[in-house]
Design an enzyme around this catalytic site. Structure first.
Site, short mmCIF file in Angstrom:
data_model
loop_
_atom_site.label_atom_id
_atom_site.label_comp_id
_atom_site.label_asym_id
_atom_site.label_seq_id
_atom_site.Cartn_x
_atom_site.Cartn_y
_atom_site.Cartn_z
N SER A 131 0.83 -1.20 0.00
CA SER A 131 0.00 0.00 0.00
C SER A 131 0.86 1.24 0.00
CB SER A 131 -0.86 -0.03 1.26
OG SER A 131 -1.41 1.23 1.50
N TYR A 147 -2.08 -1.27 10.88
CA TYR A 147 -2.32 -1.79 9.53
C TYR A 147 -1.13 -1.48 8.63
CZ TYR A 147 -3.80 -1.81 4.67
OH TYR A 147 -3.84 -2.02 3.31
N LYS A 176 1.92 -3.91 6.60
CA LYS A 176 2.34 -3.87 5.18
C LYS A 176 3.85 -3.65 5.11
CE LYS A 176 -1.60 -4.58 3.30
NZ LYS A 176 -1.86 -5.86 2.67
P1 NAD Z 1 -11.05 -7.10 0.99
O1 NAD Z 1 -11.26 -7.14 2.46
O2 NAD Z 1 -12.21 -6.84 0.12
O3 NAD Z 1 -10.35 -8.45 0.50
C1 NAD Z 1 -9.48 -9.19 1.31
C2 NAD Z 1 -10.01 -10.63 1.33
O4 NAD Z 1 -9.12 -11.41 2.14
C3 NAD Z 1 -11.40 -10.74 1.95
O5 NAD Z 1 -12.25 -11.43 1.04
C4 NAD Z 1 -11.19 -11.53 3.24
O6 NAD Z 1 -12.28 -12.38 3.53
C5 NAD Z 1 -9.90 -12.28 2.94
N1 NAD Z 1 -9.08 -12.59 4.12
C6 NAD Z 1 -8.72 -11.76 5.13
N2 NAD Z 1 -7.95 -12.42 6.00
C7 NAD Z 1 -7.81 -13.69 5.56
C8 NAD Z 1 -7.15 -14.84 6.04
N3 NAD Z 1 -6.49 -14.83 7.19
N4 NAD Z 1 -7.21 -15.98 5.30
C9 NAD Z 1 -7.89 -16.02 4.13
N5 NAD Z 1 -8.56 -14.96 3.64
C10 NAD Z 1 -8.52 -13.81 4.35
O7 NAD Z 1 -9.89 -6.03 0.72
P2 NAD Z 1 -9.37 -5.44 -0.67
O8 NAD Z 1 -9.74 -4.01 -0.70
O9 NAD Z 1 -9.73 -6.31 -1.78
O10 NAD Z 1 -7.80 -5.49 -0.40
C11 NAD Z 1 -7.01 -6.58 -0.82
C12 NAD Z 1 -5.59 -6.36 -0.33
O11 NAD Z 1 -5.11 -5.12 -0.83
C13 NAD Z 1 -5.46 -6.29 1.19
O12 NAD Z 1 -4.27 -6.95 1.56
C14 NAD Z 1 -5.36 -4.81 1.45
O13 NAD Z 1 -4.66 -4.53 2.63
C15 NAD Z 1 -4.61 -4.32 0.22
N6 NAD Z 1 -4.85 -2.91 -0.07
C16 NAD Z 1 -6.14 -2.47 -0.22
C17 NAD Z 1 -6.36 -1.11 -0.47
C18 NAD Z 1 -7.78 -0.59 -0.59
O14 NAD Z 1 -7.97 0.63 -0.49
N7 NAD Z 1 -8.79 -1.41 -0.86
C19 NAD Z 1 -5.29 -0.23 -0.58
C20 NAD Z 1 -3.99 -0.72 -0.43
C21 NAD Z 1 -3.78 -2.08 -0.19
#
Ligand code: NAD
Ligand code: UDP
Length: 338
Positions: free
Chosen positions: A124, A149, A153
């Site tokens: 991120s 958080y 990362k």
């Molecule tokens: P999201 O919560 O929609 O998707 C993450 C998925 O991971 C979920 O479906 C959840 O059920 C699953 N999950 C969580 N912990 C788990 C575990 N221990 N075992 C198996 N599954 C698990 O989030 P997103 O927005 O799709 O983000 C995806 C990734 O991108 C994350 O790592 C997040 O930190 C990173 N990210 C997101 C953003 C954003 O703004 N959306 C920005 C930067 C980074």
């Protein structure tokens, strides 16, 4: 050979699953369903017309992971699974370190034992911390993060860098996302937050649909053109396409690669409100509120490294992002069905 997509039923993972299959890749999806609905699986299949294996499994479940690796032919992992709510991470730091950091350690150990040494990781822009000035470039010093958080990362980036130093056969892509918004054009897949949205776009769409009364704009006294916070919003499908390029890079060569996935353009909160009103024809009521703790005034990427080295760049503009977010929200006022 297949790509294992952890967290593949979540917001970014589901859009990436679609683009991977559209690019002709085989995928296997794993998710513990903590922050998504199982119906996201059916939507991905309906959109692509393709079936693929799904495992309800937690990345901390070593035995479960070993079974998946034994059963499927996996040669690369895209690792989305993780908890992502900044505010919640301040309240529950141990859960965040356990899920994100410990979960990644278990995943990496299983991968190593199974001889799978290619991983694309969801990092991120938060790792750039508060000191660096935008546009942010990949060579800047990272780590000045202000919440658990962000620290997970940063810690995972460090772990992956050390892993590569220990064994140069690994191919590791750290993708630093800026602010993903938007949804699939079909209006059948999108962001479906639990409870009150933390992020700007789902908050706006819920105001537009009448679920929330008004948007709270967190501060209009920042050092930005209109005083509200400036961010680099990127369409989730552009982000997904960046992952297709990253897995191709990982398949081609070993190394440790870091890329920003952003557009390079900054929009203020009020710019986004205006673009959304234009895209949807719906007026968004808002109130100016105090700043939110920990927010930066401005954060946007220099995306040129990904363009040079991956041949990827974001194509979709802010109005299209708003149109697609709105189509998803208005077609699915309650998100994915249970
Ligand atoms: P999201 O919560 O929609 O998707 C993450 C998925 O991971 C979920 O479906 C959840 O059920 C699953 N999950 C969580 N912990 C788990 C575990 N221990 N075992 C198996 N599954 C698990 O989030 P997103 O927005 O799709 O983000 C995806 C990734 O991108 C994350 O790592 C997040 O930190 C990173 N990210 C997101 C953003 C954003 O703004 N959306 C920005 C930067 C980074
Ligand atoms: N924001 C806002 N009201 C909200 C949510 C967010 O004014 O209800 C602002 C926030 O202060 C920041 C921008 O919108 O300037 C993007 O916030 P978001 O939480 O979506 O992403 P962040 O960049 O903080 O990860």
């Amino acid at each position: 050979m297949a790509i294992l997509v952890t967290g593949g039923l979540g917001y970014i993972g589901s859009h990436t699953a679609v683009e991977l299959m559209r690019a002709g890749k085989e995928i296997v999806v794993l998710d513990n369903l903590y922050n998504c609905k199982k119906s996201s699986y059916s939507r991905i299949k309906a959109l692509t017309g393709r079936d693929f294996p799904f495992y309800e499994c937690d990345i901390r479940d070593r035995k479960g992971l070993e079974e998946i690796f034994a059963k499927e032919k996996i040669d690369c992992v895209i690792h989305f699974a993780g908890l992502k709510a900044v505010g919640e991470s301040v309240q529950k730091p141990l859960e965040y370190f356990d899920n994100n950091v410990n979960g990644t350690l278990v995943l990496l150990d299983v991968m190593k034992r199974c001889g799978c040494k290619k991983i694309v990781f969801s990092s991120s822009a938060t790792v750039y911390g508060v000191e660096n000035k935008s546009p942010l470039t990949e060579d800047m010093k990272v780590g000045g993060v202000t919440n658990p958080y962000g620290r997970t990362k940063y810690m995972i980036e460090c772990i992956l860098q050390d892993l590569y130093k220990s064994d140069n056969e690994w191919s590791i892509c750290l993708l630093r996302y800026f602010n993903p918004i938007g949804a699939h054009k079909s209006g059948t897949m999108g962001e479906d937050p639990n409870g009150l949205p933390n992020n700007l776009m789902p908050y706006i769409t819920q105001v537009a649909i009448g679920k929330l009364d008004h948007l709270n704009v967190y501060g209009n006294d920042y050092d930005t053109p209109d005083g509200t916070g400036v961010r680099d919003y990127i369409h989730v499908v552009d982000l997904a396409l960046g992952h297709v390029k990253a897995v191709e890079k990982a398949a081609d060569e070993s190394g440790l690669f870091i890329y920003n996935l952003g557009t390079g353009k900054g929009y203020s909160v009020l710019d986004v409100v205006n673009a959304f009103e234009k895209a949807s024809g719906v007026k968004i009521k808002y109130e100016i509120c105090p700043r939110r703790a920990g927010d930066l005034d401005t954060c946007y990427s220099d995306p040129s490294k990904a363009r040079r080295e991956l041949g990827w760049q974001a194509e979709r503009g802010i109005v299209e992002m708003c149109e697609d977010s709105w189509r998803w929200q208005s077609n699915n006022p309650n998100g994915y069905p249970d």
